[in-house]
Design a protein around this motif. Sequence first.
Motif, PDB file in Angstrom:
ATOM      1  N   THR A 133       0.831  -1.211   0.000  1.00  0.00           N
ATOM      2  CA  THR A 133       0.000   0.000   0.000  1.00  0.00           C
ATOM      3  C   THR A 133       0.856   1.248   0.000  1.00  0.00           C
ATOM      4  O   THR A 133       0.604   2.197  -0.758  1.00  0.00           O
ATOM      5  N   GLN A 136       2.403   1.763  -3.340  1.00  0.00           N
ATOM      6  CA  GLN A 136       1.440   2.257  -4.315  1.00  0.00           C
ATOM      7  C   GLN A 136       1.177   3.746  -4.126  1.00  0.00           C
ATOM      8  O   GLN A 136       1.055   4.500  -5.101  1.00  0.00           O
ATOM      9  N   THR A 168     -11.056   6.722  -0.289  1.00  0.00           N
ATOM     10  CA  THR A 168     -10.128   5.578  -0.293  1.00  0.00           C
ATOM     11  C   THR A 168     -10.309   4.767   0.986  1.00  0.00           C
ATOM     12  O   THR A 168     -10.899   5.231   1.961  1.00  0.00           O
ATOM     13  N   ASN A 174      -6.001  -1.642   1.953  1.00  0.00           N
ATOM     14  CA  ASN A 174      -6.777  -1.017   0.874  1.00  0.00           C
ATOM     15  C   ASN A 174      -6.684   0.505   0.884  1.00  0.00           C
ATOM     16  O   ASN A 174      -7.506   1.185   0.282  1.00  0.00           O
ATOM     17  N   HIS A 177      -6.650   2.182  -2.519  1.00  0.00           N
ATOM     18  CA  HIS A 177      -7.712   1.792  -3.434  1.00  0.00           C
ATOM     19  C   HIS A 177      -8.980   2.583  -3.155  1.00  0.00           C
ATOM     20  O   HIS A 177      -9.218   3.019  -2.023  1.00  0.00           O
TER      21      HIS A 177
END
Length: 242
Positions: A133, A136, A168, A174, A177
């Motif tokens: 994460t 990213q 998000t 997550n 994302h």
Amino acid sequence: MLSLIAIPVVGWWGVTAHSERAAWLGIALLMTLFVAISGKSIIGRWPGILVNERNVMSLARFQMTVWTLVLVSAYLTAAFYNIYIGVDEPLAIGVPQELWLALGISTTSLVGSPLVLAQKKSQAPDPAALAATRAQLVLLAQPGGDTNQGRLLGNSQPDMAVWSDMVTGDETSNGAHVDLAKVQMLFFTIAIVAAYAFALWRTFKFAQPDGITDFPALDDSTIALLGISHAGYLMNKAVPRP
């Protein structure tokens, strides 16, 4: 402080000039200015009221702030109008049951979100998911995500909070994302608040000589949609994502 002093001045000026809509907009803008100044002086960010204890922008805080600004400014405007035209009980402004339900649903999300997420603070994150994460976020040139409280991703400084935090994920697995439940609730909030603001606009435009005694009612289907959206929002937060 000056913005608070200016609120009754602008409100009274608007209703005495027979421009209730201008009074409402002026009061809403001054309240927004006060909220922004408070966030800047306390958190160091103009939208500081939206930053939660993990130093991320909170969708629940956003929707409660928007509802508060719209409704409180409208109530003050209606009260000033009733005082100006000499209504016996100027503060006796009926609030529809559906509106109370909408506010209750929003408050439940604001209070319930930390409760739902509390258990995840004591759970150890998956190292691989946390590393992926953060990698990213760096790849996307997104600030933040440099700290975590258990499985909850956070920021070490309030100035690292960004608007995209509201859509998000919350967890270390997550956080980079898009959270569909948050997107849905954001759209519902904007749509319903905007529609209700338009209804209030018409109320002030066609204010009756005997005063403004009732706020516009919300449709039952609107409350159902809002309730489903918030329920999905809270249930989505509760689901573990290892």
